[in-house]
Write a protein that holds these residues in place. Structure first.
Motif, PDB file in Angstrom:
ATOM      1  N   UNK A 145       0.707  -1.283   0.096  1.00 17.80           N
ATOM      2  CA  UNK A 145       0.313   0.153  -0.070  1.00 17.80           C
ATOM      3  C   UNK A 145       1.010   1.465   0.062  1.00 17.80           C
ATOM      4  N   UNK A 146       1.777   1.261   0.360  1.00 22.38           N
ATOM      5  CA  UNK A 146       2.609   2.353   0.838  1.00 22.38           C
ATOM      6  C   UNK A 146       3.869   2.726  -0.302  1.00 22.38           C
ATOM      7  N   UNK A 147       4.566   1.427  -0.650  1.00 22.41           N
ATOM      8  CA  UNK A 147       5.607   1.268  -1.812  1.00 22.41           C
ATOM      9  C   UNK A 147       5.297   1.398  -3.228  1.00 22.41           C
ATOM     10  N   UNK A 148       3.841   0.892  -3.555  1.00 24.32           N
ATOM     11  CA  UNK A 148       3.498   0.877  -5.377  1.00 24.32           C
ATOM     12  C   UNK A 148       3.081   1.912  -5.082  1.00 24.32           C
ATOM     13  N   UNK A 149       2.333   3.353  -4.724  1.00 29.32           N
ATOM     14  CA  UNK A 149       2.029   4.207  -5.096  1.00 29.32           C
ATOM     15  C   UNK A 149       3.560   5.209  -5.596  1.00 29.32           C
ATOM     16  N   UNK A 150       4.143   5.173  -3.933  1.00 29.02           N
ATOM     17  CA  UNK A 150       5.967   5.525  -3.866  1.00 29.02           C
ATOM     18  C   UNK A 150       6.181   5.559  -5.289  1.00 29.02           C
ATOM     19  N   UNK A 151       6.157   4.668  -5.412  1.00 28.73           N
ATOM     20  CA  UNK A 151       7.128   4.492  -7.081  1.00 28.73           C
ATOM     21  C   UNK A 151       6.066   4.876  -8.199  1.00 28.73           C
ATOM     22  N   UNK A 152       4.894   4.871  -8.337  1.00 29.41           N
ATOM     23  CA  UNK A 152       4.017   5.739  -9.271  1.00 29.41           C
ATOM     24  C   UNK A 152       4.225   7.574  -9.311  1.00 29.41           C
ATOM     25  N   UNK A 153       4.554   7.288  -7.688  1.00 35.48           N
ATOM     26  CA  UNK A 153       4.297   9.097  -7.749  1.00 35.48           C
ATOM     27  C   UNK A 153       5.767   9.421  -8.420  1.00 35.48           C
ATOM     28  N   UNK A 388      -2.474   7.126 -17.872  1.00 38.55           N
ATOM     29  CA  UNK A 388      -1.148   7.254 -17.145  1.00 38.55           C
ATOM     30  C   UNK A 388      -1.182   6.221 -16.501  1.00 38.55           C
ATOM     31  N   UNK A 389      -0.673   4.814 -16.399  1.00 38.03           N
ATOM     32  CA  UNK A 389      -0.230   4.544 -15.552  1.00 38.03           C
ATOM     33  C   UNK A 389       0.539   3.998 -14.705  1.00 38.03           C
ATOM     34  N   UNK A 390       1.230   4.671 -14.245  1.00 34.40           N
ATOM     35  CA  UNK A 390       2.616   4.146 -13.232  1.00 34.40           C
ATOM     36  C   UNK A 390       2.331   3.556 -12.452  1.00 34.40           C
ATOM     37  N   UNK A 391       1.084   3.604 -11.591  1.00 34.72           N
ATOM     38  CA  UNK A 391       1.048   1.988 -10.757  1.00 34.72           C
ATOM     39  C   UNK A 391       1.213   0.859 -10.971  1.00 34.72           C
ATOM     40  N   UNK A 392       0.215   0.793 -12.149  1.00 30.53           N
ATOM     41  CA  UNK A 392       0.705  -1.145 -12.748  1.00 30.53           C
ATOM     42  C   UNK A 392       2.423  -1.196 -13.259  1.00 30.53           C
ATOM     43  N   UNK A 393       3.041  -0.198 -14.014  1.00 37.47           N
ATOM     44  CA  UNK A 393       4.414  -0.314 -14.513  1.00 37.47           C
ATOM     45  C   UNK A 393       5.316  -0.518 -13.157  1.00 37.47           C
ATOM     46  N   UNK A 394       4.939   0.336 -11.416  1.00 39.68           N
ATOM     47  CA  UNK A 394       5.720  -0.153 -10.242  1.00 39.68           C
ATOM     48  C   UNK A 394       4.315  -1.341  -9.504  1.00 39.68           C
ATOM     49  N   UNK A 395       4.238  -1.634 -10.019  1.00 42.81           N
ATOM     50  CA  UNK A 395       3.924  -2.341  -9.241  1.00 42.81           C
ATOM     51  C   UNK A 395       4.517  -3.752  -9.527  1.00 42.81           C
TER      52      UNK A 395
END
Length: 480
Positions: A145-153, A388-395
């Motif tokens: 919950x913390x790390x995946x959105x951080x990567x997207x950000x 914009x799909x940063x969350x999917x790529x980051x996950x």
């Protein structure tokens, strides 16, 4: 969504432009974002560094059972990471689509990390294993919950090709801070002031959780702005899970970056801790205390070179491009593979400190350049699909990295078993066993670096192409 006018090569004049002032990220935001990568690193590294000496050496848990429990969260991550990326990409709140999850995840993971170390000593191995398995799954759920959105950000911080590397350099800096400090957590827990190791681990565990996972973890949520939220995410259609997941693996640049990471994981599996065994049982004839001391010197050397490398890696990437810079540094690693055959031999032990000079910068380059390159991939994906799909790529990228930490432990056992290593022989290991370990260390490093250079040759997102993509995006939907 894609037309010939949007995808054709535009004028190369934009390549000559310096970073626009509005694209620059303030030092304060860079520091706040980078600080979030300290708990990201600790979430991967600190668990094993404390769990092995605590649950196995102190609590006397069966090592095979412990190894199985420690690898269990990677199975859960394969589901939770992409789901979290999907949720984050589609979130709509007054505070943004990334920051609320970073804030909540940081607080929850802080308490979950402390709880990992609370299994009663009197419990049987089975009950300890059940408790630890549940505690780890809970922790890694909140960590996701913390790390995946951080990567997207991170990928959204700036639309500029060069400034992205400047941003991720700060993430690399805090990653190195964690690398220097995490190995001291268990020794701190062993201090006499705690009365017992079990008490010490629990105090250090809760302190680490509350301070680094909690307080430090919320800083990106409090002090970093979401650049793309109001301009894009409120206007774009919902991201579909399965089509988004499939489109990710159709992106050539992303597949190549995944290939680089898999090469890194495989090399880590084959060479993990091999240097430690060669230092102890080949260089110092089975003297664990002396060998461990020099392994410590080697680790510090890697950390120091890693920090020193941040500026030159950043400079070269902005001058020569990320692909060229990464290829050059992998070339150093290829030389380092031959060097390992010389450095890890009996005689003057100081020569092992030459190893970080050749192989140390690559870890900084990967920490700094890979997130920056993934941000470029997100632009390419938007041009192709309009989202914009940063969350999917980051996950996806996050799960592969975390799986690498678990597989490295498995690989160490494979290498030792294949070599015929026998700890009871001390420094009297057979010549065949030592030869096999040396080959694992050198050859896996050479194959990894050579394969990486070959993959990068086909990487399509050059600096010129990245600016062309940005021009096409701004022509279509305006600036951000």
């Amino acid at each position: 969504m894609k037309s010939s006018e949007q995808t054709k090569s535009l004028s190369s004049e934009s390549q000559k432009q310096d970073t626009r002032s509005k694209d620059r990220v303030s030092i304060g935001e860079k520091l706040a974002l980078g600080s979030g990568y300290l708990p990201v690193f600790l979430g991967n590294a600190a668990i094993n560094s404390i769990a092995l000496p605590f649950y196995q050496m102190t609590m006397h848990m069966n090592p095979a059972l412990l190894g199985g429990v420690l690898s269990l969260p990677r199975v859960w991550d394969a589901v939770s990471d992409p789901v979290m990326g999907y949720v984050s990409d589609n979130a709509h709140t007054r505070w943004g689509r990334r920051r609320p999850f970073i804030f909540i995840g940081a607080i929850l993971q802080a308490f979950a990390f402390g709880a990992i170390w609370m299994a009663p000593e009197a419990w049987s191995d089975t009950y300890k294993a059940i408790y630890l398995a549940i505690a780890l799954i809970v922790f890694y759920s909140f960590y996701t919950v913390f790390s995946v959105p951080l990567m997207g950000l991170t990928y959204e911080m700036t639309p500029d090709y060069k400034e992205r590397t400047n941003v991720t350099a700060y993430a690399g800096l805090f990653n190195k801070v964690g690398e220097i400090g995490y190995s001291f957590l268990f020794p701190l827990a062993c201090l006499a002031c705690f009365g017992s190791v079990i008490t010490g681990v629990r105090v250090i565990g809760w302190g680490t959780g509350l301070i680094f996972f909690g307080i430090v973890g919320i800083l990106p949520a409090l002090f970093v702005k979401e650049r793309y939220y109001t301009q894009i995410s409120d206007k774009q259609k919902s991201v579909r899970f399965w089509s988004s997941l499939g489109d990710s693996f159709k992106n050539k640049a992303f597949v190549i970056l995944i290939g680089l990471t898999i090469c890194q994981v495989l090399a880590g599996m084959l060479a993990s801790s091999t240097d430690y065994y060669l230092i102890v049982y080949y260089m110092f004839d089975g003297d664990i205390a002396e060998g461990s001391k020099w392994k410590g010197y080697l680790s510090v050397g890697y950390a120091i070179i890693g920090v020193i490398s941040i500026f030159p890696v950043n400079y070269l990437a902005n001058r020569l491009g990320k692909r060229v810079t990464l290829s050059m540094i992998f070339g150093l690693v290829f030389l380092g593979a031959a060097g390992k055959w010389i450095f890890y031999t009996p005689g003057n032990p100081w020569k092992i400190l030459l190893d970080p000079l050749l192989c140390g910068p690559i870890w900084t380059a990967l920490n700094v350049l890979m997130p920056s390159m993934l941000a470029d991939v997100c632009d390419d994906d938007e041009l192709r699909h309009g989202q914009r799909r940063e969350g999917m790529f980051g996950s996806i990228f996050s799960w592969i990295q975390k799986a690498g930490f678990s597989l490295s432990m498995l690989g160490m056992g494979i290498a030792l078993s294949f070599s015929g290593f026998d700890a009871s022989l001390g420094g009297a290991q057979s010549p065949e066993s030592i030869l096999t370990l040396r080959l694992f260390l050198s050859v896996s490093t050479a194959v990894w670096s050579g394969a990486a250079i070959l993959l990068l040759f086909f990487y399509p997102l050059t600096q010129k192409r990245a600016y062309e993509i940005r021009d096409a995006l701004e022509t279509r939907r305006g600036t951000v």
